[in-house]
Scaffold this motif. Sequence first.
Motif, mmCIF file in Angstrom:
data_model
loop_
_atom_site.group_PDB
_atom_site.id
_atom_site.type_symbol
_atom_site.label_atom_id
_atom_site.label_comp_id
_atom_site.label_asym_id
_atom_site.label_seq_id
_atom_site.Cartn_x
_atom_site.Cartn_y
_atom_site.Cartn_z
ATOM 1 N N VAL A 413 59.436 40.986 23.028
ATOM 2 C CA VAL A 413 58.405 40.681 24.007
ATOM 3 C C VAL A 413 57.143 40.367 23.216
ATOM 4 N N HIS A 414 56.539 39.202 23.483
ATOM 5 C CA HIS A 414 55.385 38.731 22.727
ATOM 6 C C HIS A 414 54.126 38.811 23.589
ATOM 7 N N GLY A 415 52.981 38.781 22.935
ATOM 8 C CA GLY A 415 51.703 38.689 23.630
ATOM 9 C C GLY A 415 50.797 37.696 22.938
ATOM 10 N N ASN A 416 50.108 36.884 23.724
ATOM 11 C CA ASN A 416 49.096 35.962 23.207
ATOM 12 C C ASN A 416 47.754 36.307 23.830
ATOM 13 N N ILE A 417 46.682 35.999 23.114
ATOM 14 C CA ILE A 417 45.332 36.253 23.622
ATOM 15 C C ILE A 417 44.483 35.005 23.422
ATOM 16 N N LYS A 418 43.634 34.707 24.404
ATOM 17 C CA LYS A 418 42.634 33.646 24.298
ATOM 18 C C LYS A 418 41.259 34.290 24.410
ATOM 19 N N GLU A 419 40.423 34.089 23.399
ATOM 20 C CA GLU A 419 39.067 34.606 23.461
ATOM 21 C C GLU A 419 38.240 33.805 24.474
ATOM 22 N N PRO A 420 37.157 34.389 25.024
ATOM 23 C CA PRO A 420 36.434 33.746 26.132
ATOM 24 C C PRO A 420 36.003 32.310 25.857
ATOM 25 N N ALA A 421 35.449 32.038 24.688
ATOM 26 C CA ALA A 421 34.938 30.695 24.420
ATOM 27 C C ALA A 421 35.999 29.774 23.834
ATOM 28 N N ALA A 422 37.177 30.308 23.545
ATOM 29 C CA ALA A 422 38.208 29.517 22.885
ATOM 30 C C ALA A 422 38.967 28.666 23.897
ATOM 31 N N ARG A 423 39.568 27.605 23.400
ATOM 32 C CA ARG A 423 40.381 26.743 24.247
ATOM 33 C C ARG A 423 41.835 26.744 23.791
ATOM 34 N N ARG A 424 42.190 27.729 22.963
ATOM 35 C CA ARG A 424 43.574 27.857 22.530
ATOM 36 C C ARG A 424 43.940 29.335 22.461
ATOM 37 N N LEU A 425 45.236 29.598 22.604
ATOM 38 C CA LEU A 425 45.760 30.936 22.440
ATOM 39 C C LEU A 425 45.916 31.249 20.961
ATOM 40 N N VAL A 426 45.809 32.515 20.616
ATOM 41 C CA VAL A 426 46.153 32.976 19.280
ATOM 42 C C VAL A 426 47.382 33.852 19.388
ATOM 43 N N GLY A 427 48.077 34.017 18.297
ATOM 44 C CA GLY A 427 49.319 34.782 18.323
ATOM 45 C C GLY A 427 50.493 33.825 18.184
#
Length: 643
Positions: A413-427
Amino acid sequence: MRFMTHLALVVVVAAVGCTESGNNRIGNLARSANPQIAMDGAGNAIAIWEQAGNINVRYFDATTGFGAGELITNARDNYHPEIAVAADGTAIAVWLARNPDGDILVMARRYIPELGWDTERVLEREAAATLDLPVSEFPDPGGTPRLQRGSALDPQQPQVGIDSTGNALLVWARYGNVRAVRYSLTTGWSDVIAVTNSTPLTDVLPRIATHGDGDAMVVYARYGDPENIVIDGPTESYPAQPPLDVIDVCASPFSSALESFLAPVMLDPGTKFGEYADPDVAVDASGMFMMVWTRGGQSGGIPKMASDLRFRCYRFGIGFVNDAAEVIEDILADQFQPRIAMDADGNAMVVYDSNRFSYESVMYDAELGRWLIAQSPTSPGTNGTPSRLGRVALAPNGTGYVIFGGAQDEALVHGNIKEPAARRLVGPAPLDNTFDSAANPRGDVVADASGIAIAVWQRNDAIQAHVWRRPTAAFTFTPSAPTAGALIQFNASSSTAPSTMGQIVSYDWEFPDGAAAGNGPARALGAGAHQVTLTVTDNYGQTATTTQTVTVTPASGGADRFRLTIIFEGGGQGQVLALGGELRCSSLDSGECSFIFPAGEIVWTAEALSESFFSHWTGCDSSDGPQCAVNLTADRTIRVFFE
């Protein structure tokens, strides 16, 4: 939000403050499935799931984490629970049940902080004798067969939405139509409302989004031939095979001011070649509803079985913002099971499955007014098995969280996060790698404005939870009253990463004379008040920043300490460094720098900046190209030339 402590069934997890050392196993008994979770306005949450025919909940406190659990019904064979929580902590749960007589029931129960759960309520009953198709046997997650409904015309897929004060709207499908019950704080429970009456067509898969003021939108798929629709299993209501008949995407707005549904609206008319639509809906703080779905049909007038991703927007008092369905992505690949979330400002994120064997995501930028390029947060499974589970949440500030199950060969099971000002997911970051690779994990994810997000999912026959919390950036420095030119030791070890299995992976500093990295850099600063900024990043890509003012007082030499002054000459720009780069002085900041050092040798290295070049040193005891060595036995001045 305070939860009841006099519980029928209590499962206690030791409180560890805000730090989660590992995933929480919140459903400890066998045959647990279909977890859902909802959160109030302060970061408290309630998780709900079915467990061996019962409905269980577990409470999450924003300060102390997961605490007690409770069994809220065990009177029948109960399944497919959903829950919504208002800003003040009021909650309503809805689920399906089969009683000993074989009747199918739509059940609900209301939770009130400080008081607990009220009496469960039967919203609608379908007698066994009137079930549309012979009841089939579906194995439960533990492998034991149990009776379930067998047709889309029987009650299925209950959903619930709740406004900021606790008024709620519960919807489900029955007889091929969408049904609803309204709970009002002033009038209580309503009778069953026939939202649609589309016979001989069939409305299935209702989804709901509710604004804080009580306005709501229900979206659903409408099939042309109800005899072709068979529900596949107790917890995921998708057609076993899409029929070749017309499939429309429809919506029914609910007006809180009128306390009634408005006329149903066709979002996207079906085509002969359409695949099943599986719509979803979300709403932002301003009341803008965004609806997404997938659609096959025609591309350039040519029938195609691959599906594209579409959307429409609606605002009460205005109607549809776009006159017709618009395509988000139109590619020669199937896209299905989209899920959407919106933040307070109207930005949106959609995750969806793709027959390119990965979960994919696409973001809507409200400021730009357009969808951004799709991104795949997953990688294809090596045996060609698609990723599964995909769910998405956006906090009001735009922080995004996505969870999805890895391909069967990955068992993750994976998780991705997008920071508020970002326009892409990290992870993605793996959250769980221990579930049965043959299982089909289901789950949910929620996020709030305080920086807390929680994911829940089914692992084998237990329920797991993962908590994200924002990291904290903090640092100290010694000496606490530094003098000009003396080394100042900075220390960021007081920064924390309180997410489940969280850790700080990078420390980035901004000093008046440039940037640095690491937990404990050292700097010598000139006299004055200087802003020092630290940004930390955890292993999930979340960041936190803090700034302190460091006041440096003037200093003079002494018997064993001497002043070294560096003067920049020439028409170029450059910098000089010492002590492995921890001391830095730039011509861009000042024409000269002054430091206090103990007696002994110190070596400086010159570096040209911009389009300049290093020329030479003067005043050194010895020099070798850009390096200048000075043996301090008295106050000294050296000069560096850049052209």
